[in-house]
Design a protein around this motif. Sequence first.
Motif: not given
Length: 614
Positions: A313-334
């Motif tokens: 995919f052209p999207t970026l694969l990221c870990a949880d907590g890598c942006s403004m939501i810097d805690r575990r919130m189930g946003v890992y992936g894309y």
Amino acid sequence: MPIRLGPFVRTINKKLLRPILSFLPLPSPYKSPLCLLLLFSHFSSEEFFLLSSPFSHLLRRRSWSSQTVSEMESLGLRAVGSHCSLSEMDDLDLNRALDRPRLKIERKRSFDERSMSELSRHDSPRGRSVLDTPLSSARNSFEPHPMMAEAWEALRRSMVFFRGLPVGTLAAVDNTTDEVLNYDQVFVRDFVPSALAFLMNGESDIVKHFLLKTLQLQDSEKRVDRFKLGKGVMPASFKVSHDPIRETDHLVADFGETAIGRVAPVDSGFWWIILLRAYTKSTGDLTLSETPECQKGMKLILSLCLAEGFDTFPTLLCADGCSMIDRRMGVYGYPIEIQALFYMALRCALAMLKPDGDGRECIEKITKRLHALSFHMRNYFWLDYQQLNDIYRYKTEEYSHTAVNKFNVMPDSIPDWVFDFMPLRGGYFVGNVGPAHMDFRWFALGNCVSIMSSLATPDQSMAIMDLLEHRWDELVGEMPLKICYPCLEGHEWRIVTGCDPKNTRWSYHNGGSWPVLLWQLTAACIKTGRPQIARRAVDLIESRLHRDCWPEYYDGKLGRYVGKQARKYQTWSIAGYLVAKMLLEDPSHIGMISLEEDKLMKPVIKRSASWPQL
């Protein structure tokens, strides 16, 4: 009277103006040739067309019949969108219109036309014109709100100096608590609204020093335990450390090695590129972005994202907590926030990179990635009523290139709340899309940045704003703006967040209300021609934020309560309010944080864009 009309300069007399008077969405007192001449003479061409955006929006409405459009073209007039450039308006042949009868066009009154009834001239400190918006309270002018003076005072108190030069602002200056944590640092993402406020106020030095100092920190060695991070990683934050023995100051950066969860900030590099472009647009100073150091810094950031690997995919694969939501919130992936910032940073870098040496190769990679990323996001992340119905009817376990359910999303995984939340007219970019996974939550930052960067098509941008109006109580409530909707609770909260005591339901990142998001909402409203939505949100902010001592976030389903762990005098809450106010006062500022649609990258959209023919 000579009138400047952008790239074409003409002398227009009263007779020539009459044929176009009926097209302008102005109240009758303004429909005289003399008044129109005065409007043209006062506003620059860019400002006048910005003020007339409801007019171009009407021409873009689907309520126009094909017969009406053909009649307009025969008169030398062309239906242009509010997102088009001035150079595309050159084929308005007014001379041909003189010899034609006036059109009688029946049209629906746009909701945005109400703003034109408030059209008046105001002299701002820089002599620029402003557009008043429909009143959502008793105020009738742009007289400075008492909060403005205190906001500026609080923002200046947060300024950080390094060897006599301003280099940023602290995350918070909360004297009500002794627990400092990392709020005494300059965060890259937190400084962005502060930087925009200073740029809009004509104070660019602090932004320039910030860009240069963070660029120097990028070159420092970055390690987490025994692992070395990539060269392009930008710091999440930095602070000024004083050496009492040598009596010198030096900068100490945090690249994630001291952050919660030890996650490197993916968004810092994107915000840095976006801010560099904003500085260039605001000051007109091209020398900074063209320096070898800035050119190298952009290439290092993008090299981390454009490297070839196992991605399909052209999207970026990221870990949880890598942006403004810097805690575990189930946003890992894309996550949508990272993809929208990635897209905007790519477009900003494309405009600033010099096509020499390895810069040419980087530009080619950016162009290819933008084509793929825009197609992917607009097709697979977009959700409206029709698409929701399609997913509900998906078949699973499909093989071959003819598969419709390409990510094998299970229809039973659609949460019940989505069916009631989705209006017939409206839509948004979902939070995440990956193999057998679709996060249906609405995230404010990702959707607002999608509008600002033109990742969203014009129709999709309008649909996002439609959704916001339809679901005002859920997404805005009593304090703008929900960082995400809905919240996680019960068993889902325990599994996804790991029983995080800070991210309880309707609190902090889990459905909390963040005043800083006001500036992004305002920018999206102005770009889509709906400033009245932003004005309504500003009124809510002004009714409470100052009285509550500028908290970081609010809790509760409606955002009624100050967050249980919210810092007071949070700098980006202060700066976000200032930026929103200055954008409403002078909409021309939108140019430094907004990108127009690149038609060369516009893919063929086969799915509904939430504009059914009613």
